[in-house]
Design a protein around this motif. Structure first.
Motif, short mmCIF file in Angstrom:
data_model
loop_
_atom_site.label_atom_id
_atom_site.label_comp_id
_atom_site.label_asym_id
_atom_site.label_seq_id
_atom_site.Cartn_x
_atom_site.Cartn_y
_atom_site.Cartn_z
N ALA A 73 -12.94 -40.64 29.83
CA ALA A 73 -13.02 -39.83 31.05
C ALA A 73 -11.76 -40.10 31.86
O ALA A 73 -11.35 -41.25 32.01
CB ALA A 73 -14.26 -40.22 31.86
N ASP A 74 -11.15 -39.05 32.41
CA ASP A 74 -9.95 -39.23 33.22
C ASP A 74 -10.23 -40.17 34.39
O ASP A 74 -9.47 -41.09 34.65
CB ASP A 74 -9.43 -37.90 33.75
N ILE A 75 -11.34 -39.94 35.09
CA ILE A 75 -11.75 -40.82 36.19
C ILE A 75 -13.26 -41.00 36.12
O ILE A 75 -14.01 -40.03 36.02
CB ILE A 75 -11.40 -40.22 37.58
N LEU A 76 -13.71 -42.24 36.17
CA LEU A 76 -15.13 -42.55 36.37
C LEU A 76 -15.21 -43.26 37.70
O LEU A 76 -14.48 -44.23 37.94
CB LEU A 76 -15.70 -43.43 35.26
N ALA A 77 -16.07 -42.77 38.58
CA ALA A 77 -16.21 -43.36 39.91
C ALA A 77 -17.64 -43.84 40.11
O ALA A 77 -18.59 -43.16 39.72
CB ALA A 77 -15.84 -42.34 40.99
N LEU A 78 -17.75 -45.01 40.70
CA LEU A 78 -19.04 -45.63 40.98
C LEU A 78 -19.24 -45.69 42.49
O LEU A 78 -18.43 -46.29 43.21
CB LEU A 78 -19.07 -47.05 40.38
N GLY A 79 -20.32 -45.06 42.97
CA GLY A 79 -20.60 -45.02 44.40
C GLY A 79 -21.38 -46.23 44.88
O GLY A 79 -21.87 -47.03 44.08
N ARG A 80 -21.49 -46.35 46.18
CA ARG A 80 -22.19 -47.49 46.79
C ARG A 80 -23.65 -47.59 46.37
O ARG A 80 -24.22 -48.67 46.32
CB ARG A 80 -22.13 -47.37 48.31
N THR A 81 -24.27 -46.45 46.09
CA THR A 81 -25.68 -46.45 45.71
C THR A 81 -25.88 -46.43 44.20
O THR A 81 -27.00 -46.24 43.72
CB THR A 81 -26.41 -45.25 46.35
N GLY A 82 -24.79 -46.60 43.44
CA GLY A 82 -24.90 -46.64 41.99
C GLY A 82 -24.69 -45.31 41.31
O GLY A 82 -24.80 -45.22 40.08
N ASP A 83 -24.40 -44.26 42.08
CA ASP A 83 -24.17 -42.96 41.45
C ASP A 83 -22.84 -42.96 40.72
O ASP A 83 -21.87 -43.56 41.15
CB ASP A 83 -24.26 -41.81 42.46
N LEU A 84 -22.82 -42.30 39.57
CA LEU A 84 -21.64 -42.24 38.71
C LEU A 84 -21.14 -40.80 38.62
O LEU A 84 -21.92 -39.88 38.37
CB LEU A 84 -21.96 -42.77 37.32
N VAL A 85 -19.84 -40.64 38.84
CA VAL A 85 -19.21 -39.33 38.86
C VAL A 85 -18.02 -39.37 37.90
O VAL A 85 -17.25 -40.33 37.92
CB VAL A 85 -18.72 -39.00 40.29
N ILE A 86 -17.90 -38.35 37.07
CA ILE A 86 -16.71 -38.20 36.24
C ILE A 86 -15.90 -37.05 36.79
O ILE A 86 -16.43 -35.98 37.11
CB ILE A 86 -17.07 -37.94 34.76
N VAL A 87 -14.59 -37.28 36.89
CA VAL A 87 -13.65 -36.24 37.32
C VAL A 87 -12.67 -36.01 36.17
O VAL A 87 -12.00 -36.93 35.73
CB VAL A 87 -12.89 -36.65 38.60
#
Length: 185
Positions: A73-87
């Motif tokens: 994944a170009d970017i994997l982001a982890l949020g404060r509440t554990g949510d995961l987002v791929i960009v």
């Protein structure tokens, strides 16, 4: 929903230092940002803007994150509440049309986004995917991605892999030759 604003002013004279160590596991997108700012490809500059925006929203992000299906994944982001987002970064229409592997990313994130430059035709991006317009200095959300919550076991595995990857990359920045040492010490 994310709310981002594009930065319309750029830092006056700030320059990135070119003396950082290249991370051999991060891949070309992440490593393009290590060298001189003038030499970074368009995708790396867009990634920098997206990561700055994610950071402002409390997300930790990793570039070129290896997924269990063998893709990155170009970017994997982890949020404060554990949510995961791929960009997924697309620097041009040709880049978008040549690459269809992004469909496999949906199984590894709660939301999938495309980050594109301002002149990219938004109609090309699938409706279920979020749309982010980025430049080297920030990003703006134009459309939220469809929410597809991860199963608990997958979320745990990805979060652990995220933490271990981040720790490993940081350690290699501090000790680039650490990977050359024999195991078992």
């Amino acid at each position: 929903m994310f709310i981002w604003a594009l930065h319309d002013t750029k830092p006056a004279t700030r320059r990135d230092s070119g003396d950082m160590t290249v991370d051999q596991t991060a891949g070309p997108l992440a490593n393009a940002l290590v060298g001189s700012p003038g030499g970074a490809p368009a995708a790396a500059l867009l990634a920098r803007g997206v990561c700055r925006a994610l950071d402002q929203l409390g997300f930790a992000s990793l570039l070129e994150f290896p997924l269990a299906n063998g893709q990155r994944a170009d970017i994997l982001a982890l949020g404060r509440t554990g949510d995961l987002v791929i960009v997924e970064i697309k620097s041009s229409v040709a880049d978008f049309r040549a690459d269809r592997k992004w469909a496999g990313y949906r199984d590894f994130a709660d939301r999938l986004y495309f980050a594109v430059p301002n002149d990219f035709p938004a109609l090309l991006i699938p409706e279920e995917c979020g749309l982010i317009v980025a430049d080297p200095f920030g990003a703006a959300l134009l459309r939220d991605g469809a929410l597809t919550p991860l199963a608990g076991a997958r979320r745990r595995a990805l979060t652990l892999r995220f933490a271990r990857t981040a720790a490993s990359r940081l350690r290699r920045q501090l000790d680039p030759q650490a990977g050359l040492l024999a195991e078992g010490f």
